[in-house]
Scaffold this active site. Sequence first.
Site, short mmCIF file in Angstrom:
data_model
loop_
_atom_site.label_atom_id
_atom_site.label_comp_id
_atom_site.label_asym_id
_atom_site.label_seq_id
_atom_site.Cartn_x
_atom_site.Cartn_y
_atom_site.Cartn_z
N ARG A 33 -2.35 -5.68 -8.30
CA ARG A 33 -1.29 -6.66 -8.06
C ARG A 33 -1.42 -7.79 -9.08
NH1 ARG A 33 -3.31 -7.60 -2.14
NH2 ARG A 33 -5.14 -7.58 -3.44
N HIS B 294 0.84 -1.21 0.00
CA HIS B 294 0.00 0.00 0.00
C HIS B 294 0.87 1.24 0.00
CE1 HIS B 294 -3.20 -2.52 2.34
NE2 HIS B 294 -3.66 -2.34 1.12
N LYS C 294 -16.12 -6.55 5.92
CA LYS C 294 -15.06 -7.24 5.17
C LYS C 294 -14.34 -8.28 6.03
CE LYS C 294 -11.21 -6.67 2.11
NZ LYS C 294 -10.18 -5.83 1.52
N SER D 211 -3.12 -7.50 3.00
CA SER D 211 -3.36 -7.38 4.44
C SER D 211 -3.81 -8.70 5.03
CB SER D 211 -4.43 -6.31 4.72
OG SER D 211 -4.01 -5.06 4.26
O1 PNS Z 1 -8.91 -2.34 0.37
P1 PNS Z 1 -10.22 -2.78 -0.21
O2 PNS Z 1 -11.03 -3.48 0.82
O3 PNS Z 1 -10.05 -3.58 -1.46
O4 PNS Z 1 -11.00 -1.45 -0.62
C1 PNS Z 1 -12.30 -1.53 -1.13
C2 PNS Z 1 -12.96 -0.14 -1.10
C3 PNS Z 1 -12.96 0.42 0.29
C4 PNS Z 1 -12.23 0.79 -2.03
C5 PNS Z 1 -14.43 -0.36 -1.60
O5 PNS Z 1 -15.05 -1.33 -0.82
C6 PNS Z 1 -15.25 0.93 -1.56
O6 PNS Z 1 -15.12 1.74 -2.44
N1 PNS Z 1 -16.08 1.10 -0.51
C7 PNS Z 1 -16.92 2.26 -0.34
C8 PNS Z 1 -18.39 1.96 -0.70
C9 PNS Z 1 -18.62 2.09 -2.19
O7 PNS Z 1 -18.49 3.14 -2.77
N2 PNS Z 1 -18.98 0.95 -2.83
C10 PNS Z 1 -19.26 0.93 -4.23
C11 PNS Z 1 -18.00 0.71 -5.05
S1 PNS Z 1 -18.45 -0.19 -6.45
#
Ligand code: PNS
Length: 162
Positions: free
Chosen positions: A92, A17, A41, A130
């Site tokens: 990745r 990250h 999650k 993570s």
């Molecule tokens: O590190 P991650 O868990 O892969 O990140 C995912 C994240 C936080 C970027 C995604 O879950 C997100 O954008 N969450 C906010 C809610 C949202 O906007 N969801 C619609 C996206 S399609």
Amino acid sequence: MKRGMCPGTFDPVTCGHLDIIERAASLLDELVVGVAESPDKGGGPLFSLGERVALIEEATRHLPNVSVRPFATLLVDFAEDVGATVIIKGLRVVTDFEREFQMAALNWRLDSKVETMFIMAIPEYMYLSSSAVKEIARHGGNVRGLVPDHVAVALERRLGAQ
Ligand code: PNS
């Protein structure tokens, strides 16, 4: 003035990250790291939202154009709140692609003013996540070099106390 946003759950922040954050920050005037609450999650985050924010703040102290903010809204709404016009995501392995492609397409559908751009992980961090770090730490393995040192200490404290 170009402001970008780098979103994620960051439970916890890894060296992978951090590499993406550093490279994104070098391309933009300002970068906001958006830490998503992500309560669902993986059975719930190991670190609280406040803890995840604090761990990233410590890891990005050397980057003057980076700030860290929590959010619990849609990503595109958060981007608008902080005035970011570009979402930066790390890519990745190939398996990331489908999920990221879907999120980029849906975010574009929700707000086409916000562009999503991808930065490829360097080979050293291509298989780093993570979840893998937490699994290694949970079994007493060495996570130094995979996460910043203060994150390794936080993992040892949290999982050692379980
Ligand atoms: O590190 P991650 O868990 O892969 O990140 C995912 C994240 C936080 C970027 C995604 O879950 C997100 O954008 N969450 C906010 C809610 C949202 O906007 N969801 C619609 C996206 S399609």
